[in-house]
Design a protein around this motif. Structure first.
Motif, short mmCIF file in Angstrom:
data_model
loop_
_atom_site.label_atom_id
_atom_site.label_comp_id
_atom_site.label_asym_id
_atom_site.label_seq_id
_atom_site.Cartn_x
_atom_site.Cartn_y
_atom_site.Cartn_z
N VAL A 144 0.85 -1.20 0.00
CA VAL A 144 0.00 0.00 0.00
C VAL A 144 0.88 1.24 0.00
CG1 VAL A 144 -1.75 1.32 1.26
CG2 VAL A 144 -1.82 -1.17 1.31
N THR A 145 0.52 2.21 -0.85
CA THR A 145 1.17 3.52 -0.82
C THR A 145 0.08 4.58 -0.72
OG1 THR A 145 1.19 3.64 -3.24
CG2 THR A 145 3.19 2.83 -2.17
N VAL A 146 0.39 5.66 0.00
CA VAL A 146 -0.53 6.79 0.14
C VAL A 146 0.21 8.03 -0.30
CG1 VAL A 146 -1.94 8.14 1.74
CG2 VAL A 146 -1.68 5.67 2.10
N SER A 147 -0.41 8.81 -1.19
CA SER A 147 0.25 10.01 -1.69
C SER A 147 -0.78 11.12 -1.94
CB SER A 147 1.00 9.69 -2.99
OG SER A 147 0.10 9.21 -3.97
N ASP A 148 -0.28 12.34 -2.09
CA ASP A 148 -1.13 13.47 -2.47
C ASP A 148 -1.43 13.36 -3.96
OD1 ASP A 148 -0.96 14.51 0.12
OD2 ASP A 148 0.80 15.72 -0.38
N VAL A 149 -2.61 13.80 -4.36
CA VAL A 149 -2.96 13.82 -5.77
C VAL A 149 -2.33 15.03 -6.45
CG1 VAL A 149 -4.86 14.00 -7.42
CG2 VAL A 149 -5.11 12.54 -5.42
N LEU A 150 -2.43 16.19 -5.82
CA LEU A 150 -1.90 17.42 -6.39
C LEU A 150 -0.68 17.89 -5.60
CD1 LEU A 150 -5.28 19.33 -6.89
CD2 LEU A 150 -4.00 18.02 -8.60
N GLU A 151 0.18 18.66 -6.25
CA GLU A 151 1.37 19.20 -5.58
C GLU A 151 1.00 20.12 -4.43
OE1 GLU A 151 4.26 20.90 -8.22
OE2 GLU A 151 4.16 19.18 -9.58
N THR A 152 -0.20 20.69 -4.47
CA THR A 152 -0.65 21.57 -3.39
C THR A 152 -0.98 20.78 -2.12
OG1 THR A 152 -2.95 21.36 -4.10
CG2 THR A 152 -1.68 23.20 -5.01
N GLY A 153 -1.01 19.45 -2.22
CA GLY A 153 -1.36 18.61 -1.08
C GLY A 153 -2.81 18.22 -1.06
N GLU A 154 -3.60 18.78 -1.97
CA GLU A 154 -5.02 18.44 -2.01
C GLU A 154 -5.23 17.09 -2.65
OE1 GLU A 154 -6.70 21.80 -4.00
OE2 GLU A 154 -6.83 22.95 -2.17
N GLY A 155 -6.26 16.42 -2.19
CA GLY A 155 -6.58 15.09 -2.71
C GLY A 155 -5.62 14.04 -2.17
N THR A 156 -6.11 12.85 -2.06
CA THR A 156 -5.30 11.73 -1.57
C THR A 156 -5.51 10.54 -2.48
OG1 THR A 156 -5.52 12.52 0.71
CG2 THR A 156 -4.83 10.24 0.43
N LYS A 157 -4.43 9.82 -2.75
CA LYS A 157 -4.48 8.61 -3.53
C LYS A 157 -3.90 7.46 -2.73
CE LYS A 157 -3.06 6.40 -7.84
NZ LYS A 157 -2.42 6.59 -9.15
N VAL A 158 -4.71 6.44 -2.54
CA VAL A 158 -4.24 5.21 -1.90
C VAL A 158 -4.17 4.16 -3.00
CG1 VAL A 158 -4.78 3.40 -0.21
CG2 VAL A 158 -5.35 5.78 0.29
N LYS A 159 -3.01 3.53 -3.13
CA LYS A 159 -2.83 2.50 -4.15
C LYS A 159 -2.42 1.21 -3.47
CE LYS A 159 -0.59 1.52 -8.55
NZ LYS A 159 0.33 2.03 -9.56
N LEU A 160 -3.23 0.19 -3.67
CA LEU A 160 -2.96 -1.11 -3.07
C LEU A 160 -2.69 -2.10 -4.20
CD1 LEU A 160 -4.53 -2.78 -0.12
CD2 LEU A 160 -4.77 -4.00 -2.26
N LEU A 161 -1.57 -2.80 -4.11
CA LEU A 161 -1.27 -3.87 -5.05
C LEU A 161 -1.54 -5.19 -4.35
CD1 LEU A 161 2.07 -2.61 -6.65
CD2 LEU A 161 -0.24 -2.43 -7.57
N LEU A 162 -2.29 -6.04 -5.04
CA LEU A 162 -2.72 -7.32 -4.46
C LEU A 162 -2.36 -8.44 -5.43
CD1 LEU A 162 -4.41 -8.75 -2.20
CD2 LEU A 162 -6.39 -8.40 -3.67
N LYS A 163 -1.57 -9.40 -4.92
CA LYS A 163 -1.19 -10.55 -5.75
C LYS A 163 -2.23 -11.65 -5.64
CE LYS A 163 3.70 -9.61 -5.64
NZ LYS A 163 5.02 -10.03 -5.21
N ARG A 164 -2.33 -12.43 -6.70
CA ARG A 164 -3.28 -13.55 -6.77
C ARG A 164 -3.05 -14.50 -5.60
NH1 ARG A 164 -5.84 -15.28 -11.46
NH2 ARG A 164 -4.39 -14.06 -12.69
N LYS A 165 -4.15 -15.13 -5.17
CA LYS A 165 -4.05 -16.08 -4.05
C LYS A 165 -3.32 -17.35 -4.42
CE LYS A 165 -8.75 -17.64 -4.91
NZ LYS A 165 -9.97 -18.07 -4.40
#
Length: 165
Positions: A144-165
């Protein structure tokens, strides 16, 4: 239905991704009914993914969505947007993104009420601990990574990578 499902799944390390998405849809619909004037939402799922081939820890994504709504979108002056997307990264991995156009996380922290400040949130640290434990048990299936969407700090993006079971 949401509460019953949460309780039924609470003893499981992983549930089918299809079930987790059903629960997320119920949760987002519930919060949207509460905060209709604050945000709209979209859930986009790549139809080429066989969701039954993937499993995920129950309630792993819900706290990220809750944070997006409660700490980002609800403080906006204009109506915001919450986007949840599931895409194929490769044959063994999918990417799940939760993106909002809410206010900056720093601004949100300043707007917390006295009561909210007294109650130290354990949601994100609990999730990080769960992921660490599950990755140790099941060979690094989740990141999981969490980052700002815009350089101003507004918006948040959470990206989760999930491998097959």
């Amino acid at each position: 239905v949401l509460m019953r499902s949460v309780l039924e799944n609470s003893d499981e390390d992983f549930i089918l991704l299809t079930k987790e998405i059903e629960l997320l849809e119920l949760y987002v619909k519930l919060e949207h009914n509460r905060f209709k004037e604050k945000f709209d939402y979209q859930i986009n799922i790549d139809e080429t993914i066989d969701l039954a081939q993937f499993s995920i820890p129950p309630m792993l994504l819900q706290p990220y969505i809750e944070n997006a709504i409660w700490h980002g979108l609800r403080y906006r002056k204009e109506k915001g947007i919450l986007e949840i997307s599931v895409h194929k990264k490769d044959s063994e991995t999918i990417s799940i993104s939760i993106i909002d156009d809410g206010i900056e996380r720093k601004k949100s922290q300043k707007l917390k009420t006295k009561n909210q400040l007294k109650q130290k949130s354990k949601g994100m640290s609990t999730i990080k601990n769960r992921i660490t434990i599950l990755n140790n048990m099941y060979k690094e299936r989740i990141s999981v990574t969490v980052s700002d969407v815009l350089e101003t700090g507004e918006g948040t993006k959470v990206k989760l990578l999930l491998k097959r079971k």
